[in-house]
Design a protein around this motif. Structure first.
Motif, PDB file in Angstrom:
ATOM      1  N   SER A  18       0.821  -1.219   0.000  1.00 14.96           N
ATOM      2  CA  SER A  18       0.000   0.000   0.000  1.00 14.96           C
ATOM      3  C   SER A  18       0.850   1.263   0.000  1.00 14.96           C
ATOM      4  CB  SER A  18      -0.957   0.002   1.188  1.00 14.96           C
ATOM      5  OG  SER A  18      -0.239  -0.006   2.405  1.00 14.96           O
ATOM      6  N   GLY A  19       2.104   1.149   0.432  1.00 13.34           N
ATOM      7  CA  GLY A  19       3.015   2.278   0.388  1.00 13.34           C
ATOM      8  C   GLY A  19       3.039   3.101   1.661  1.00 13.34           C
ATOM      9  N   LEU A  20       4.056   3.934   1.741  1.00 16.04           N
ATOM     10  CA  LEU A  20       4.282   4.760   2.929  1.00 16.04           C
ATOM     11  C   LEU A  20       3.141   5.741   3.172  1.00 16.04           C
ATOM     12  CD1 LEU A  20       6.133   5.547   5.270  1.00 16.04           C
ATOM     13  CD2 LEU A  20       7.329   7.091   3.697  1.00 16.04           C
ATOM     14  N   SER A  21       2.638   6.361   2.127  1.00 12.06           N
ATOM     15  CA  SER A  21       1.554   7.344   2.316  1.00 12.06           C
ATOM     16  C   SER A  21       0.339   6.713   2.965  1.00 12.06           C
ATOM     17  CB  SER A  21       1.171   7.974   0.978  1.00 12.06           C
ATOM     18  OG  SER A  21       2.199   8.804   0.512  1.00 12.06           O
ATOM     19  N   ALA A  63      -3.066   5.885   7.684  1.00 14.36           N
ATOM     20  CA  ALA A  63      -3.752   5.004   8.636  1.00 14.36           C
ATOM     21  C   ALA A  63      -3.325   5.307  10.068  1.00 14.36           C
ATOM     22  CB  ALA A  63      -3.476   3.538   8.287  1.00 14.36           C
ATOM     23  N   ALA A  64      -2.036   5.569  10.263  1.00 13.18           N
ATOM     24  CA  ALA A  64      -1.537   5.893  11.609  1.00 13.18           C
ATOM     25  C   ALA A  64      -2.142   7.202  12.115  1.00 13.18           C
ATOM     26  CB  ALA A  64      -0.018   5.973  11.601  1.00 13.18           C
ATOM     27  N   ALA A  77      -4.992   8.503  11.117  1.00 19.29           N
ATOM     28  CA  ALA A  77      -6.419   8.259  11.356  1.00 19.29           C
ATOM     29  C   ALA A  77      -6.637   7.597  12.718  1.00 19.29           C
ATOM     30  CB  ALA A  77      -7.000   7.393  10.234  1.00 19.29           C
ATOM     31  N   ARG A  78      -5.775   6.619  13.073  1.00 18.79           N
ATOM     32  CA  ARG A  78      -5.886   5.981  14.393  1.00 18.79           C
ATOM     33  C   ARG A  78      -5.646   6.989  15.512  1.00 18.79           C
ATOM     34  NH1 ARG A  78      -3.183   1.957  11.768  1.00 18.79           N
ATOM     35  NH2 ARG A  78      -1.196   2.533  12.677  1.00 18.79           N
ATOM     36  N   GLN A  79      -4.693   7.889  15.332  1.00 18.42           N
ATOM     37  CA  GLN A  79      -4.421   8.888  16.363  1.00 18.42           C
ATOM     38  C   GLN A  79      -5.604   9.830  16.529  1.00 18.42           C
ATOM     39  OE1 GLN A  79      -1.722   8.961  18.477  1.00 18.42           O
ATOM     40  NE2 GLN A  79      -3.045  10.426  19.550  1.00 18.42           N
ATOM     41  N   ILE A  80      -6.221  10.217  15.421  1.00 25.77           N
ATOM     42  CA  ILE A  80      -7.413  11.079  15.500  1.00 25.77           C
ATOM     43  C   ILE A  80      -8.529  10.357  16.249  1.00 25.77           C
ATOM     44  CG2 ILE A  80      -9.251  12.144  14.119  1.00 25.77           C
ATOM     45  CD1 ILE A  80      -7.011  12.780  12.032  1.00 25.77           C
ATOM     46  N   GLU A  81      -8.719   9.061  15.970  1.00 25.95           N
ATOM     47  CA  GLU A  81      -9.728   8.291  16.700  1.00 25.95           C
ATOM     48  C   GLU A  81      -9.423   8.281  18.195  1.00 25.95           C
ATOM     49  OE1 GLU A  81      -9.648   4.454  14.858  1.00 25.95           O
ATOM     50  OE2 GLU A  81     -10.833   5.121  13.132  1.00 25.95           O
TER      51      GLU A  81
END
Length: 87
Positions: free
Chosen positions: A27-30, A35-36, A38-42
């Protein structure tokens, strides 16, 4: 349809960037970084919700937290056993 994207420049320690690159897979670095974030925002949203709930109802005790962890673990076990017997 996927969300529109934008290009951003970020700065991070090289060792973290290299570790993320190594783990990002096809999926690549971006996508990995997105995703990381997005998890932090959650997590941030959940912490805000907890703060509001504790302000209204008082803090949750360690015993209450453990009881909920135990319930979650039991639900996961039941789900795993249910899925295994259905196969």
């Amino acid at each position: 349809m996927s969300e529109p994207t934008g290009k951003y420049s970020i700065t991070m320690p090289r060792d973290i960037a290299e570790a993320a690159k190594a783990r990002s897979g096809p999926s690549g670095l971006s996508a990995y970084v997105a995703a990381a974030v997005a998890r932090q925002i959650e997590r941030d949203n959940l912490n805000e919700l907890i703060g509001v709930a504790e302000a209204e109802h008082g803090p949750i005790s360690d015993d209450e937290v453990q009881a909920l962890r135990d319930q979650l673990a039991e639900a996961r076990r039941a789900q795993t056993q249910g899925g295994a017997s259905a196969a």
